[in-house]
Design a protein around this motif. Structure first.
Motif, short mmCIF file in Angstrom:
data_model
loop_
_atom_site.label_atom_id
_atom_site.label_comp_id
_atom_site.label_asym_id
_atom_site.label_seq_id
_atom_site.Cartn_x
_atom_site.Cartn_y
_atom_site.Cartn_z
N GLY A 97 0.82 -1.20 0.00
CA GLY A 97 0.00 0.00 0.00
C GLY A 97 0.85 1.25 0.00
N PHE B 295 -0.17 3.07 -3.44
CA PHE B 295 -1.29 4.01 -3.34
C PHE B 295 -0.94 5.35 -3.95
CE2 PHE B 295 -3.54 1.85 0.43
CZ PHE B 295 -4.30 1.12 -0.46
N SER C 213 -4.29 8.33 1.09
CA SER C 213 -4.53 6.89 1.00
C SER C 213 -3.34 6.10 1.53
CB SER C 213 -4.87 6.50 -0.43
OG SER C 213 -3.93 7.04 -1.30
N ARG C 214 -2.13 6.68 1.44
CA ARG C 214 -0.99 5.96 1.99
C ARG C 214 -1.08 5.86 3.50
NH1 ARG C 214 2.44 9.48 -1.51
NH2 ARG C 214 2.03 8.50 -3.50
#
Lengths: 101, 305, 91, 105
Positions: free
Chosen positions: A25, A29, A34-35
């Motif tokens: 991720g 991402f 979002s990270r």
């Protein structure tokens, strides 16, 4: 191999899967918000599973308590770090006049 | 598996160090340096030195990160140099130096035991059970004493550069928002507890004055980050007493043993002496490190032309 | 059994190394900071596994300290960058 | 090829890389970080010599030295960063250039 060791191996392996997901991720991402999911969700679950796995082979009670203490502390630390970073990024984008929902 | 782990840790240490030196962005270098400390503490763990792993955890993750981030905020953020970071003319002498040192390592004898037999033989003379603490506080007490002196000199130097006489007027960071205050309210008592626990542990297990002091220092700096003056609340006299108490207790011990046994810093008979010196040293280490971090931000009071 | 725990620790170190790509690439400082905080969590897990593998339970103290202290760098980062922004806006 | 060799060679490489960074970078923060890497190399070398995987255990004297060394390094770093701030305030730049600029103002 006793049942305790088997459970320990099982939980540690599932923890490893979550860490792998967290790393993926972090790399894949698209933006900072979002990270942050990788940090707060995947890695904390991974740490939780590894702590759970190690409890089965920890031995004495004080060591078990220490292990159990580490997980909520790490969660408090990383979730508040997530809040600080997200707040910071939000302020930066607002100052630049870029609206982002 | 051991060998694979060692190889991986060694290679990643070298690679991260290389990236720190080679990167153009200063912020990136600081973040990589924090990661470097993390990998280094894995290496300490693998080399069975838990004392150093604990100290590295507190210093590398806590204090060093705060110091470098503060410095990045305070110093001008000029972009990195456009030319390559490491010139080639420097690369060759450094490669030669590295290979000379690596060859020298090959000549270390396999059965080199160092001072292990000496320390374990002398351990019965002291009242401490854990060898590292015994070396720090008893066998090599001179080192620890002068090390406290070095810390004091660093604090005096920073005070001199900043032209301030105490940390009570030092610049406070903006008060943290409610979340910051909340986590600090939760984490701070635990950190103070762990600092005390490590100090108590030092007599018979990995732990002791240095680790306890570093953890307490991290707790003080965290309190300061929340917008609380922490040690700056103290009157100047008390602050000076806390700064000097470790150094002074060694001095008192030295003179006391000089009058009683004719040698400076001889083995004290009573365990209470060692414990008193250890506690004073812990307080001094913590106070010095907190003062160093607290005094650095902001501009100097007087600007000369 | 100990070999398994050491192998898991090795796997976590590999995860950290993979995550370093984000620190290098980064685009914003905040991204790099997210990666550093993530390494903190991974490092705690690796230290716990090493404590089990090498049978030295005191290492758990180091893991506990990492869990407590990684947030300090983030606090300093947020404070200093926001201060610098305010400073730049003034001029 | 054993652990002692791996860690000592890593330590010498770290020392050299740090030295290179110290010489190459004009920026003061980078010089101080490089000094910290050099210190890490020295500590790793001492501990890798102290480590014996067999029965005698780990040599406590280098461990004590490294423990004091870590605390001294962090205080020296704080002092050096403070000096760097002062230099920046006086010269207006946080870099040490080969050719000193005109600082008449």
């Amino acid at each position: 191999m006793t049942i305790n060791e088997l459970l320990s191996v099982l939980f540690c392996l599932s923890g490893g899967v979550f860490f792998l997901a967290g790393t993926a991720g972090l790399i894949r991402f698209p933006d900072t918000y979002s990270r942050l999911h990788a940090l707060t969700k995947a890695d904390n679950l991974g740490l939780g599973f590894i702590v759970l796995g190690l409890i089965f082979v920890a031995g004495s009670l004080p060591e078990t308590i220490k292990l159990v203490l580490i997980w909520p502390l790490a969660m408090i630390g990383s979730s508040s770090a997530c809040y600080f970073i997200a707040n910071h990024v939000h302020r930066l984008t607002r100052n630049k006049g870029i609206t982002r929902d | 598996m051991n060998l694979a782990f060692d190889l991986l840790v060694g290679l990643s240490l070298v690679w991260v160090a290389w990236r720190i030196v080679g990167s153009r962005d200063h912020f990136q270098a600081v973040v990589l340096f924090i990661t470097f400390g993390l990998i280094l503490s894995l290496a300490w763990t693998r080399l069975q030195s838990p004392d150093i792993a604990i100290a590295e955890a507190a210093v590398g993750a806590g204090l060093a990160g705060v110091l470098f981030m503060d410095a990045l905020g305070g110093l001008s953020s000029s972009p990195g140099s456009p030319r390559p970071a490491v010139p080639l003319t420097l690369l060759f002498p450094c490669l030669i130096l590295a290979s000379i040192m690596a060859i020298a390592v090959l000549f270390v004898p396999e059965d080199f035991l160092g001072l292990i037999p000496v320390v374990h033989g002398a351990l019965t003379d002291t009242s401490l059970e854990y060898p590292v603490t015994a070396v720090l506080l008893d066998f090599r007490a001179y080192d620890t004493w002068l090390e406290l002196g070095v810390l004091l000199v660093a604090v005096l130097g920073v005070m001199g550069i900043r032209r301030i006489g105490s940390i009570s007027g030092s610049r406070l960071p903006a008060p943290a928002d409610p979340v910051g205050r909340w986590i600090i309210r939760i984490l701070l008592p635990i950190m103070v507890l762990i600092g005390g626990y490590l100090l108590w542990l030092g007599a018979f297990a990995p732990g002791g004055a240095f680790q306890g002091g570093v953890v307490l220092a991290a707790a003080g700096v965290m309190l300061w980050q929340a917008g609380h003056p922490s040690l700056g609340l103290l009157p100047r006299l008390w602050w000076i007493v806390l700064l000097f108490c470790g150094f002074l207790s060694f001095l008192i011990l030295a003179f006391w043993s000089l009058f009683h046994s004719g040698r400076m810093l001889a083995h004290p008979e009573n365990k209470l002496w060692i414990l008193g010196v250890e506690y004073a040293a812990t307080i001094s280490i913590a106070t010095c490190l907190i003062s160093l971090v607290l005094a650095s931000p902001g501009r100097c009071r007087v600007r000369d032309n | 059994m100990n070999t398994f725990f050491l192998g898991m620790a090795l796997f976590l170190v590999l995860n950290i190394l993979a995550g370093l790509w984000r620190v290098l690439k980064g685009p914003e400082p905040a991204d790099r900071m997210v990666a550093a905080q993530l390494f903190g969590t991974t490092g705690v897990a690796a230290l716990l596994l090493l404590a089990q593998a090498l049978e030295s339970p005191v290492i758990r103290n180091a893991a506990l300290l990492f869990a407590l202290l990684t947030v300090m760098a983030v606090l300093a980062f947020v404070r200093n960058t926001s201060y610098r922004d305010k400073h730049n806006n003034d001029h | 090829m054993n652990s002692l060799l791996i860690y000592s060679i890593t330590a010498t490489s770290l020392f050299t890389i740090g030295l290179m960074g110290l010489a190459a970078h004009p920026n003061l923060i980078r010089k101080i970080i490089s000094l910290n890497i050099m210190a890490g190399g020295v500590f790793l070398f001492l501990i890798s010599l102290a480590y014996h995987p067999d029965d005698p255990g780990v040599d406590p004297v280098p461990q004590a030295m490294v423990l004091t060394g870590i605390v001294v390094t962090i205080s020296a770093t704080a002092f050096a960063l403070c000096l760097a701030r002062r230099i920046t305030e006086i010269t207006g730049s946080s870099r040490l250039e080969d050719k000193p600029e005109d600082t008449d103002s």
